[in-house]
Design a protein around this motif. Structure first.
Motif, PDB file in Angstrom:
ATOM      1  N   SER A 111       9.224 -11.281  14.196  1.00  0.00           N
ATOM      2  CA  SER A 111       8.355 -10.162  13.841  1.00  0.00           C
ATOM      3  C   SER A 111       6.944 -10.433  14.334  1.00  0.00           C
ATOM      4  O   SER A 111       6.365 -11.485  14.040  1.00  0.00           O
ATOM      5  N   PHE A 112       6.387  -9.468  15.064  1.00  0.00           N
ATOM      6  CA  PHE A 112       5.037  -9.628  15.590  1.00  0.00           C
ATOM      7  C   PHE A 112       3.973  -9.359  14.519  1.00  0.00           C
ATOM      8  O   PHE A 112       2.866  -9.861  14.592  1.00  0.00           O
ATOM      9  N   GLY A 113       4.303  -8.532  13.513  1.00  0.00           N
ATOM     10  CA  GLY A 113       3.348  -8.206  12.470  1.00  0.00           C
ATOM     11  C   GLY A 113       3.661  -8.896  11.160  1.00  0.00           C
ATOM     12  O   GLY A 113       4.699  -9.542  10.999  1.00  0.00           O
ATOM     13  N   THR A 114       2.758  -8.765  10.205  1.00  0.00           N
ATOM     14  CA  THR A 114       2.945  -9.282   8.848  1.00  0.00           C
ATOM     15  C   THR A 114       2.475  -8.216   7.862  1.00  0.00           C
ATOM     16  O   THR A 114       1.985  -7.152   8.265  1.00  0.00           O
ATOM     17  N   SER A 115       2.584  -8.510   6.568  1.00  0.00           N
ATOM     18  CA  SER A 115       2.178  -7.544   5.558  1.00  0.00           C
ATOM     19  C   SER A 115       0.693  -7.206   5.662  1.00  0.00           C
ATOM     20  O   SER A 115       0.268  -6.102   5.313  1.00  0.00           O
ATOM     21  N   SER A 116      -0.110  -8.147   6.163  1.00  0.00           N
ATOM     22  CA  SER A 116      -1.544  -7.898   6.293  1.00  0.00           C
ATOM     23  C   SER A 116      -1.870  -6.937   7.439  1.00  0.00           C
ATOM     24  O   SER A 116      -2.917  -6.296   7.452  1.00  0.00           O
ATOM     25  N   SER A 117      -0.946  -6.818   8.400  1.00  0.00           N
ATOM     26  CA  SER A 117      -1.181  -5.928   9.541  1.00  0.00           C
ATOM     27  C   SER A 117      -0.707  -4.507   9.277  1.00  0.00           C
ATOM     28  O   SER A 117      -1.066  -3.585   9.995  1.00  0.00           O
ATOM     29  N   GLY A 118       0.137  -4.315   8.266  1.00  0.00           N
ATOM     30  CA  GLY A 118       0.596  -2.972   7.900  1.00  0.00           C
ATOM     31  C   GLY A 118       1.793  -2.505   8.692  1.00  0.00           C
ATOM     32  O   GLY A 118       2.808  -2.114   8.130  1.00  0.00           O
ATOM     33  N   ILE A 119       1.723  -2.524  10.022  1.00  0.00           N
ATOM     34  CA  ILE A 119       2.806  -2.093  10.896  1.00  0.00           C
ATOM     35  C   ILE A 119       2.967  -3.117  12.001  1.00  0.00           C
ATOM     36  O   ILE A 119       1.975  -3.617  12.539  1.00  0.00           O
ATOM     37  N   GLY A 120       4.200  -3.455  12.330  1.00  0.00           N
ATOM     38  CA  GLY A 120       4.428  -4.423  13.393  1.00  0.00           C
ATOM     39  C   GLY A 120       5.796  -4.272  14.019  1.00  0.00           C
ATOM     40  O   GLY A 120       6.760  -3.868  13.358  1.00  0.00           O
ATOM     41  N   ALA A 121       5.880  -4.568  15.306  1.00  0.00           N
ATOM     42  CA  ALA A 121       7.151  -4.521  16.021  1.00  0.00           C
ATOM     43  C   ALA A 121       7.923  -5.819  15.823  1.00  0.00           C
ATOM     44  O   ALA A 121       7.371  -6.838  15.402  1.00  0.00           O
ATOM     45  N   TRP A 122       9.209  -5.778  16.120  1.00  0.00           N
ATOM     46  CA  TRP A 122      10.039  -6.981  16.046  1.00  0.00           C
ATOM     47  C   TRP A 122      11.174  -6.880  17.071  1.00  0.00           C
ATOM     48  O   TRP A 122      11.556  -5.801  17.498  1.00  0.00           O
ATOM     49  N   ILE A 123      11.674  -8.054  17.457  1.00  0.00           N
ATOM     50  CA  ILE A 123      12.807  -8.136  18.377  1.00  0.00           C
ATOM     51  C   ILE A 123      13.824  -9.106  17.796  1.00  0.00           C
ATOM     52  O   ILE A 123      13.466 -10.018  17.034  1.00  0.00           O
ATOM     53  N   GLY A 124      15.086  -8.938  18.149  1.00  0.00           N
ATOM     54  CA  GLY A 124      16.123  -9.813  17.617  1.00  0.00           C
ATOM     55  C   GLY A 124      17.297  -9.973  18.563  1.00  0.00           C
ATOM     56  O   GLY A 124      17.538  -9.121  19.433  1.00  0.00           O
ATOM     57  N   VAL A 159      10.481  -1.358  14.723  1.00  0.00           N
ATOM     58  CA  VAL A 159       9.135  -1.318  14.149  1.00  0.00           C
ATOM     59  C   VAL A 159       9.269  -1.241  12.639  1.00  0.00           C
ATOM     60  O   VAL A 159      10.056  -0.437  12.115  1.00  0.00           O
ATOM     61  N   ASP A 160       8.498  -2.075  11.921  1.00  0.00           N
ATOM     62  CA  ASP A 160       8.485  -2.079  10.468  1.00  0.00           C
ATOM     63  C   ASP A 160       7.127  -1.638   9.944  1.00  0.00           C
ATOM     64  O   ASP A 160       6.083  -1.934  10.548  1.00  0.00           O
ATOM     65  N   ALA A 161       7.143  -0.944   8.811  1.00  0.00           N
ATOM     66  CA  ALA A 161       5.920  -0.618   8.081  1.00  0.00           C
ATOM     67  C   ALA A 161       5.995  -1.307   6.720  1.00  0.00           C
ATOM     68  O   ALA A 161       6.966  -1.116   5.980  1.00  0.00           O
ATOM     69  N   TRP A 162       4.992  -2.140   6.402  1.00  0.00           N
ATOM     70  CA  TRP A 162       4.979  -2.854   5.134  1.00  0.00           C
ATOM     71  C   TRP A 162       4.483  -1.922   4.031  1.00  0.00           C
ATOM     72  O   TRP A 162       3.353  -1.417   4.087  1.00  0.00           O
ATOM     73  N   LEU A 163       5.323  -1.688   3.024  1.00  0.00           N
ATOM     74  CA  LEU A 163       4.939  -0.897   1.866  1.00  0.00           C
ATOM     75  C   LEU A 163       4.304  -1.764   0.795  1.00  0.00           C
ATOM     76  O   LEU A 163       3.573  -1.277  -0.067  1.00  0.00           O
ATOM     77  N   SER A 164       4.615  -3.067   0.844  1.00  0.00           N
ATOM     78  CA  SER A 164       3.998  -4.064  -0.031  1.00  0.00           C
ATOM     79  C   SER A 164       4.200  -5.422   0.636  1.00  0.00           C
ATOM     80  O   SER A 164       4.745  -5.507   1.733  1.00  0.00           O
ATOM     81  N   LYS A 165       3.778  -6.487  -0.020  1.00  0.00           N
ATOM     82  CA  LYS A 165       3.937  -7.821   0.558  1.00  0.00           C
ATOM     83  C   LYS A 165       5.399  -8.228   0.675  1.00  0.00           C
ATOM     84  O   LYS A 165       5.743  -9.092   1.478  1.00  0.00           O
ATOM     85  N   SER A 166       6.253  -7.610  -0.143  1.00  0.00           N
ATOM     86  CA  SER A 166       7.661  -8.017  -0.139  1.00  0.00           C
ATOM     87  C   SER A 166       8.619  -6.933   0.345  1.00  0.00           C
ATOM     88  O   SER A 166       9.814  -7.180   0.478  1.00  0.00           O
ATOM     89  N   LEU A 167       8.128  -5.725   0.630  1.00  0.00           N
ATOM     90  CA  LEU A 167       9.005  -4.622   1.012  1.00  0.00           C
ATOM     91  C   LEU A 167       8.511  -3.976   2.303  1.00  0.00           C
ATOM     92  O   LEU A 167       7.334  -3.628   2.429  1.00  0.00           O
TER      93      LEU A 167
END
Length: 215
Positions: A111-124, A159-167
């Motif tokens: 994952s390129f992003g984290t919860s602090s970034s709000g939105i981040g792309a990822w590859i797998g 692409v993920d959007a963090w709704l909280s630190k854990s979700l």
């Protein structure tokens, strides 16, 4: 399987260089649409049998379980069950038919992003084993045809959007390449299992939603 061992070894080496990496349990659920392409196998005369012969699409449900290190590296396992959407004319009158499948294997996600970034792309990437199951039943009895083989490689981009630190929730697409190597036929009382002599490659293109919990 050697491919899964290599996949896990590469993932372990890449995350092992991160000092003091934070480790956490990660669970994810996925749902979407899968579209099949290519051939399930070839007959003894070399004629291809399309993997989409019975159904044009499937609805896959998947669960991922693993660990996330340094908030970026996920190493874990996946299990999937899919419900095939049968073509209108594939089941003869008087029969009840169904088509389904399953997958299980190992995967590595960055994952390129984290919860602090709000939105981040990822590859797998992933690799595992795949099953395709076709059933037909009537008042006289039932029969099940199962194909199984190695899912050579699976590639994912999302692409993920963090709704909280854990979700976090997001959307992604994936493509896989597989090859069935075994086939079995069962009528409820007996079964025959054979190697597929004329193997062929097939792919699945998937568009799905993913919900991830970082515990």
């Amino acid at each position: 399987m050697n491919a899964i061992r290599i996949l896990l070894a590469v993932a372990t080496l890449s995350i092992g260089t991160t000092a003091g990496a934070q480790v956490g349990l990660t669970l994810a659920g996925r749902v979407g649409v899968s579209l099949p392409f290519g051939d399930a196998y070839r007959t003894s005369t070399g004629s291809p049998v399309a993997i989409a012969e019975n159904s044009t699409a499937s609805i896959p449900l998947q669960l991922d379980v693993g660990i996330t290190l340094a908030r970026h590296y996920f190493v874990g396992a996946y299990g999937q069950y899919r419900f095939g959407l049968l073509k209108a004319d594939v089941c003869p009158e008087g029969l009840t038919c169904s088509e389904s499948g399953a997958r299980a294997g190992a995967e590595f996600i960055y994952s390129f992003g984290t919860s602090s970034s709000g939105i981040g792309a990822w590859i797998g990437v992933g690799s595992g084993w795949e099953w395709s199951i076709s059933k037909g039943s009537s008042s006289a009895g039932s029969a099940t045809v199962t194909l199984s083989g190695w899912e050579i490689a699976q590639f994912q981009v999302g692409v993920d959007a963090w709704l909280s630190k854990s979700l976090r929730m997001g959307y992604y697409v994936s493509g896989s390449v597989g090859q069935f190597s075994r086939g079995s036929v069962s009528d409820g009382g007996s079964s025959v299992d054979v190697a597929i002599p004329e193997k062929a490659l097939h792919t699945w293109l998937e568009m799905r939603f993913k919900t991830t919990f970082d515990l």
